[in-house]
Scaffold this active site. Structure first.
Site, PDB file in Angstrom:
ATOM      1  N   LYS A  33     -20.409 -59.944  39.806  1.00 37.95           N
ATOM      2  CA  LYS A  33     -20.364 -58.543  40.235  1.00 37.95           C
ATOM      3  C   LYS A  33     -20.967 -58.275  41.609  1.00 37.95           C
ATOM      4  O   LYS A  33     -21.993 -58.833  41.970  1.00 37.95           O
ATOM      5  CB  LYS A  33     -21.119 -57.669  39.216  1.00 37.95           C
ATOM      6  CG  LYS A  33     -20.327 -57.384  37.954  1.00 37.95           C
ATOM      7  CD  LYS A  33     -19.135 -56.511  38.260  1.00 37.95           C
ATOM      8  CE  LYS A  33     -18.434 -56.055  37.010  1.00 37.95           C
ATOM      9  NZ  LYS A  33     -18.987 -54.859  36.454  1.00 37.95           N
TER      10      LYS A  33
ATOM     11  N   GLU B   8     -21.693 -44.854  44.467  1.00 38.66           N
ATOM     12  CA  GLU B   8     -21.792 -44.187  43.164  1.00 38.66           C
ATOM     13  C   GLU B   8     -22.958 -43.207  43.124  1.00 38.66           C
ATOM     14  O   GLU B   8     -22.857 -42.110  42.570  1.00 38.66           O
ATOM     15  CB  GLU B   8     -21.925 -45.227  42.046  1.00 38.66           C
ATOM     16  CG  GLU B   8     -20.630 -45.998  41.835  1.00 38.66           C
ATOM     17  CD  GLU B   8     -20.770 -47.170  40.854  1.00 38.66           C
ATOM     18  OE1 GLU B   8     -19.734 -47.735  40.492  1.00 38.66           O
ATOM     19  OE2 GLU B   8     -21.892 -47.509  40.464  1.00 38.66           O
TER      20      GLU B   8
ATOM     21  N   HIS C  83      -1.361 -37.685  44.197  1.00 38.24           N
ATOM     22  CA  HIS C  83      -1.525 -37.933  42.748  1.00 38.24           C
ATOM     23  C   HIS C  83      -2.032 -39.350  42.485  1.00 38.24           C
ATOM     24  O   HIS C  83      -1.744 -39.924  41.436  1.00 38.24           O
ATOM     25  CB  HIS C  83      -0.211 -37.722  41.982  1.00 38.24           C
ATOM     26  CG  HIS C  83       0.494 -36.462  42.335  1.00 38.24           C
ATOM     27  ND1 HIS C  83       0.261 -35.265  41.709  1.00 38.24           N
ATOM     28  CD2 HIS C  83       1.428 -36.209  43.294  1.00 38.24           C
ATOM     29  CE1 HIS C  83       1.031 -34.317  42.242  1.00 38.24           C
ATOM     30  NE2 HIS C  83       1.738 -34.865  43.213  1.00 38.24           N
TER      31      HIS C  83
ATOM     32  N   SER D 134     -25.146 -57.447  39.256  1.00 42.99           N
ATOM     33  CA  SER D 134     -25.350 -57.138  37.842  1.00 42.99           C
ATOM     34  C   SER D 134     -26.348 -58.137  37.276  1.00 42.99           C
ATOM     35  O   SER D 134     -26.365 -59.304  37.672  1.00 42.99           O
ATOM     36  CB  SER D 134     -24.014 -57.244  37.114  1.00 42.99           C
ATOM     37  OG  SER D 134     -24.231 -57.525  35.742  1.00 42.99           O
TER      38      SER D 134
END
Ligand code: ARG
Length: 461
Positions: free
Chosen positions: A282, A289, A155, A276
């Site tokens: 970043k 992704e 979970h 970024s």
């Protein structure tokens, strides 16, 4: 040039031609088409259906076309409908009369069925070897991290401690099954449809055994209608690719989590991450992704092909030309995703100190504390309740079970003594998990040596 002008008196409408044409995407089958045609022509020659000289001329002509396409000296001619008519047209322009005999005893229906099978078979082999590289990199990381403790989750909540090798090993199992599935698909599809003709075979004395064996198939297919209308193998293959993508996507999701500031379990290599344009701090996991995001394209190809096939009467229907663009995209996508994920995995630094600290917090040893009581005669259900109360107490105090003083333990149950600390140490919790498949280092080393042997011997393929 068209292959079928004879019975028509008027030219095809331009838009109809473009809508019907497949050359813009089936051109990638040129090598398979030529290979199949060479096998067919030499069989025709051996069987005396055309003369051996004609067969020789055709073969030489086709080899020349292959060479010129590969060297870029011959360009695809968009006025041809598909790859089959393009190659036949060029051949006839180059060698004359003999070129017109190539299509004897053949239809584009068995021709395209053959080309796609040859193409899919090559892709299966290539994707299987890319998976092998991924498995090799995974195994390398596993060997390094047999004693790297980390939290295991259910979970997405910390559950019990495991090791990084164990966690990575779950993916090793998944990708091994994927390779098995590809091998299985290859075995089932490896029969040659050439000779099925348009749908009902031909009246020529074709030697189908010969062409099948020259092209590396186990043998010819056994029903000509099925041969030209079967795309099961492609559906199976893309379904195998969908599973591969699903596994890569789950793995990517974990990489994204692990790379987050909150987890901090991994440091992606600069070569495999991006920045970024606005936020200088970043370092983004774009590759993971994108792999996660591209999974949908592969599923789409599967849903598409299943849908294309579901209402088709036997045998060939033009709908089946739709078996190319999305499946090709699925194969390209899967190949690049496996390759990139492998590179990312090979270059990622695992922050073992952070993982270990994380494993030590979050009560991952609560089950072991209960097992300690069970070992001293307390029924498991009672032990579960006792440890639950201890956890609550720790939560109030903001400490872990290891930090709770012995008096507190004994207030809740007199069964505890000082040995509890040893029993619930991270090391004990992991090392005691010794059954096959568990994270205990000895069990894990045993499994790793099996994996290694399997990869070396290709035992599973
Ligand atoms: N371009 C066609 C395809 O990909 C080739 C087969 C054409 N056959 C036909 N009967 N029109 O399916």
């Amino acid at each position: 040039m068209k292959l079928w002008g004879g019975r028509f008196t008027r030219e095809t409408d331009q838009e109809v031609f473009a809508f019907n044409a497949s050359l813009p995407f089936d051109r990638r089958l040129y090598r398979q088409d030529i290979e199949g045609s060479i096998a067919h022509a030499s069989m025709l020659g051996r069987q005396g259906i055309i003369s051996p000289e004609e067969a020789g001329q055709i073969t030489e002509g086709l080899k020349g076309i292959l060479r010129d396409l590969e060297e870029g000296t011959l360009e695809f001619d968009e006025s041809c409908e598909d790859i089959h008519s393009f190659i036949e047209t060029v051949l006839t322009a180059r060698i004359g009369e003999a070129g017109k005999k190539l299509h004897t005893g053949r239809s584009r229906n068995d021709q395209v069925a053959l080309d796609m099978r040859l193409y899919a078979r090559e892709q299966i082999d290539e994707i299987s070897s890319l998976l092998k590289e991924l498995l090799t990199v995974l195994l390398g990381q596993m060997e390094k991290h047999v004693e790297t403790y980390m939290p295991g989750f259910t979970h997405l909540q910390k559950a019990q401690p495991v090791t990084l090798a164990h966690h990575l090993g779950a993916y090793f199992e998944m990708f091994s099954r994927d390779r098995d599935r590809l091998a299985d698909c290859r075995r089932r599809m490896n029969y040659c449809p050439l000779g099925a003709g348009a749908l009902a075979g031909t009246t020529y004395p074709l030697d189908r055994e010969y062409t099948a064996s020259v092209l590396g198939f186990y043998g010819p297919t056994r029903n000509s209608m099925d041969s030209v209308s079967d795309r099961d193998y492609l559906i199976e293959f893309i379904s195998d690719l969908s599973l591969i993508m699903m596994h890569l996507s789950r793995f990517s999701e974990e990489f994204i989590l692990w790379n987050s500031n909150e987890y901090g379990f991994i440091e992606l290599d600069d070569t495999y991450s991006t920045g970024s344009s606005i936020m200088p701090q970043k370092k983004n996991p774009d590759i993971a992704e994108l792999v996660r995001g591209k999974t949908g394209r592969v599923y789409a190809a599967l849903a598409d092909l299943l849908t294309v096939m579901k209402g088709l009467p036997l045998a060939y229907n033009k709908d089946m030309q739709e078996d190319k663009e999305l499946p090709f995209d699925a194969m390209d996508t899967a190949r690049s995703c496996i390759r990139l994920f492998t590179g990312m995995l090979a270059t990622t630094a695992f922050r073992t100190d952070v993982m270990e600290k994380s494993a030590a917090r979050g009560f991952t040893n609560a089950t072991d504390a209960a097992d300690y009581l069970v070992g001293r005669g307390v029924p498991f259900r009672d032990a579960h309740g006792i440890v639950g109360r201890l956890v609550l107490l720790c939560l109030e105090k903001g400490i872990s079970l290891d930090e709770l003083p012995l008096e507190e333990y004994q207030k809740i149950s007199p069964v505890f003594d000082a040995s509890i600390y040893e029993a619930i140490s991270l090391k004990t919790c992991v090392e005691k998990r010794i059954t096959l498949g568990a994270p205990g280092p000895d069990a894990m080393r045993e499994v790793i040596s099996q994996y290694k042997k399997e990869l070396e011997e290709e035992g599973r393929l």
